[in-house]
Design a protein around this motif. Structure first.
Motif, PDB file in Angstrom:
ATOM      1  N   MET A   1      -2.886   1.080   6.294  1.00  0.00           N
ATOM      2  CA  MET A   1      -3.794   1.016   7.448  1.00  0.00           C
ATOM      3  C   MET A   1      -5.178   1.537   7.077  1.00  0.00           C
ATOM      4  O   MET A   1      -6.202   0.951   7.446  1.00  0.00           O
ATOM      5  CB  MET A   1      -3.235   1.844   8.608  1.00  0.00           C
ATOM      6  CG  MET A   1      -1.992   1.309   9.233  1.00  0.00           C
ATOM      7  SD  MET A   1      -1.418   2.471  10.511  1.00  0.00           S
ATOM      8  CE  MET A   1       0.066   1.648  11.050  1.00  0.00           C
ATOM      9  N   VAL A   2      -5.199   2.639   6.344  1.00  0.00           N
ATOM     10  CA  VAL A   2      -6.469   3.243   5.945  1.00  0.00           C
ATOM     11  C   VAL A   2      -7.239   2.295   5.028  1.00  0.00           C
ATOM     12  O   VAL A   2      -8.455   2.100   5.186  1.00  0.00           O
ATOM     13  CB  VAL A   2      -6.231   4.614   5.270  1.00  0.00           C
ATOM     14  CG1 VAL A   2      -7.489   5.124   4.583  1.00  0.00           C
ATOM     15  CG2 VAL A   2      -5.736   5.616   6.305  1.00  0.00           C
ATOM     16  N   TRP A   3      -6.550   1.680   4.079  1.00  0.00           N
ATOM     17  CA  TRP A   3      -7.238   0.752   3.176  1.00  0.00           C
ATOM     18  C   TRP A   3      -7.695  -0.501   3.908  1.00  0.00           C
ATOM     19  O   TRP A   3      -8.747  -1.057   3.587  1.00  0.00           O
ATOM     20  CB  TRP A   3      -6.387   0.432   1.949  1.00  0.00           C
ATOM     21  CG  TRP A   3      -6.430   1.575   0.977  1.00  0.00           C
ATOM     22  CD1 TRP A   3      -5.405   2.365   0.578  1.00  0.00           C
ATOM     23  CD2 TRP A   3      -7.591   2.093   0.317  1.00  0.00           C
ATOM     24  NE1 TRP A   3      -5.858   3.346  -0.281  1.00  0.00           N
ATOM     25  CE2 TRP A   3      -7.190   3.193  -0.462  1.00  0.00           C
ATOM     26  CE3 TRP A   3      -8.939   1.747   0.309  1.00  0.00           C
ATOM     27  CZ2 TRP A   3      -8.075   3.933  -1.239  1.00  0.00           C
ATOM     28  CZ3 TRP A   3      -9.829   2.480  -0.461  1.00  0.00           C
ATOM     29  CH2 TRP A   3      -9.394   3.562  -1.234  1.00  0.00           C
ATOM     30  N   PHE A   4      -6.940  -0.959   4.911  1.00  0.00           N
ATOM     31  CA  PHE A   4      -7.396  -2.070   5.754  1.00  0.00           C
ATOM     32  C   PHE A   4      -8.734  -1.695   6.387  1.00  0.00           C
ATOM     33  O   PHE A   4      -9.699  -2.463   6.334  1.00  0.00           O
ATOM     34  CB  PHE A   4      -6.356  -2.396   6.842  1.00  0.00           C
ATOM     35  CG  PHE A   4      -6.833  -3.420   7.846  1.00  0.00           C
ATOM     36  CD1 PHE A   4      -6.675  -4.767   7.584  1.00  0.00           C
ATOM     37  CD2 PHE A   4      -7.443  -3.030   9.029  1.00  0.00           C
ATOM     38  CE1 PHE A   4      -7.124  -5.724   8.500  1.00  0.00           C
ATOM     39  CE2 PHE A   4      -7.891  -3.967   9.957  1.00  0.00           C
ATOM     40  CZ  PHE A   4      -7.734  -5.330   9.688  1.00  0.00           C
ATOM     41  N   ASN A   5      -8.792  -0.503   6.999  1.00  0.00           N
ATOM     42  CA  ASN A   5     -10.026  -0.055   7.637  1.00  0.00           C
ATOM     43  C   ASN A   5     -11.158   0.100   6.626  1.00  0.00           C
ATOM     44  O   ASN A   5     -12.303  -0.262   6.896  1.00  0.00           O
ATOM     45  CB  ASN A   5      -9.808   1.260   8.384  1.00  0.00           C
ATOM     46  CG  ASN A   5      -9.155   1.057   9.729  1.00  0.00           C
ATOM     47  OD1 ASN A   5      -8.829  -0.059  10.127  1.00  0.00           O
ATOM     48  ND2 ASN A   5      -8.931   2.144  10.451  1.00  0.00           N
ATOM     49  N   THR A   6     -10.840   0.642   5.469  1.00  0.00           N
ATOM     50  CA  THR A   6     -11.852   0.850   4.432  1.00  0.00           C
ATOM     51  C   THR A   6     -12.428  -0.483   3.967  1.00  0.00           C
ATOM     52  O   THR A   6     -13.651  -0.648   3.885  1.00  0.00           O
ATOM     53  CB  THR A   6     -11.250   1.604   3.232  1.00  0.00           C
ATOM     54  OG1 THR A   6     -10.713   2.849   3.689  1.00  0.00           O
ATOM     55  CG2 THR A   6     -12.289   1.858   2.152  1.00  0.00           C
ATOM     56  N   LEU A   7     -11.549  -1.426   3.660  1.00  0.00           N
ATOM     57  CA  LEU A   7     -12.008  -2.721   3.153  1.00  0.00           C
ATOM     58  C   LEU A   7     -12.746  -3.522   4.217  1.00  0.00           C
ATOM     59  O   LEU A   7     -13.788  -4.131   3.930  1.00  0.00           O
ATOM     60  CB  LEU A   7     -10.825  -3.514   2.589  1.00  0.00           C
ATOM     61  CG  LEU A   7     -10.181  -2.907   1.347  1.00  0.00           C
ATOM     62  CD1 LEU A   7      -8.924  -3.675   0.966  1.00  0.00           C
ATOM     63  CD2 LEU A   7     -11.170  -2.860   0.189  1.00  0.00           C
ATOM     64  N   LEU A   8     -12.234  -3.527   5.451  1.00  0.00           N
ATOM     65  CA  LEU A   8     -12.913  -4.257   6.524  1.00  0.00           C
ATOM     66  C   LEU A   8     -14.289  -3.658   6.782  1.00  0.00           C
ATOM     67  O   LEU A   8     -15.293  -4.382   6.832  1.00  0.00           O
ATOM     68  CB  LEU A   8     -12.079  -4.249   7.808  1.00  0.00           C
ATOM     69  CG  LEU A   8     -12.733  -4.938   9.017  1.00  0.00           C
ATOM     70  CD1 LEU A   8     -12.967  -6.424   8.744  1.00  0.00           C
ATOM     71  CD2 LEU A   8     -11.883  -4.739  10.265  1.00  0.00           C
ATOM     72  N   ALA A   9     -14.360  -2.346   6.950  1.00  0.00           N
ATOM     73  CA  ALA A   9     -15.647  -1.702   7.226  1.00  0.00           C
ATOM     74  C   ALA A   9     -16.602  -1.850   6.042  1.00  0.00           C
ATOM     75  O   ALA A   9     -17.811  -2.069   6.235  1.00  0.00           O
ATOM     76  CB  ALA A   9     -15.440  -0.222   7.570  1.00  0.00           C
TER      77      ALA A   9
END
Length: 146
Positions: free
Chosen positions: A11-19
């Motif tokens: 979840m954190v990497w999803f947020n990191t990559l999207l942002a």
């Protein structure tokens, strides 16, 4: 325990990559971003300065989540701060629907890029708080035994 950690980090990497992607796109090509993202043209006229301002915010969000992965001692504050902005952004989108600015169909359209990062941030931050609390309890128990 390892499965929940892997899910949270996903979840954190999803947020990191999207942002991170949003930040780069919004800063490098604000007009391209404006016309690429569905529904953005319906929210107002093109404003390069405004888009780049939000691109800077997205960059800080990506940085906060990424640094939190590598610095567990700073994780709660970093993830909570980034998540607060994501929550505010998602609530703003819901408010636009509630007051009739947008139709309810935009909730589903915007969900992956607006609401989902906020939800992921909430879960990740709560997980980090629980990990910190468990570690503190374990340290207190070890100190008492010593």
């Amino acid at each position: 325990m390892q499965i929940s950690k892997s899910v949270i980090l996903g979840m954190v990497w999803f947020n990191t990559l999207l942002a991170g992607w949003l930040s780069i796109y919004m800063l490098y090509d604000p007009e391209g971003w404006y016309f690429f993202v569905p529904g953005v043209t319906d929210t107002g006229m093109y404003n390069q300065h405004f888009i780049r301002d939000i691109g800077i915010i997205q960059g800080f969000i990506a940085l906060a989540f990424a640094v939190g992965v590598w610095k567990p001692s700073r994780r709660i504050e970093l993830w909570a701060a980034a998540t607060l902005w994501l929550i505010a952004h998602a609530v703003f989108h819901l408010w636009e629907v509630a007051v009739g600015i947008c139709s309810s169909s935009v909730i589903l359209r915007d969900f992956p890029a607006v609401s989902l990062p906020a939800i992921f941030g909430i879960f990740a931050t709560l997980w980090a708080v629980r990990q910190s609390t468990a570690l503190s309890s374990q340290q207190r128990a070890t100190a008492i035994r010593a």
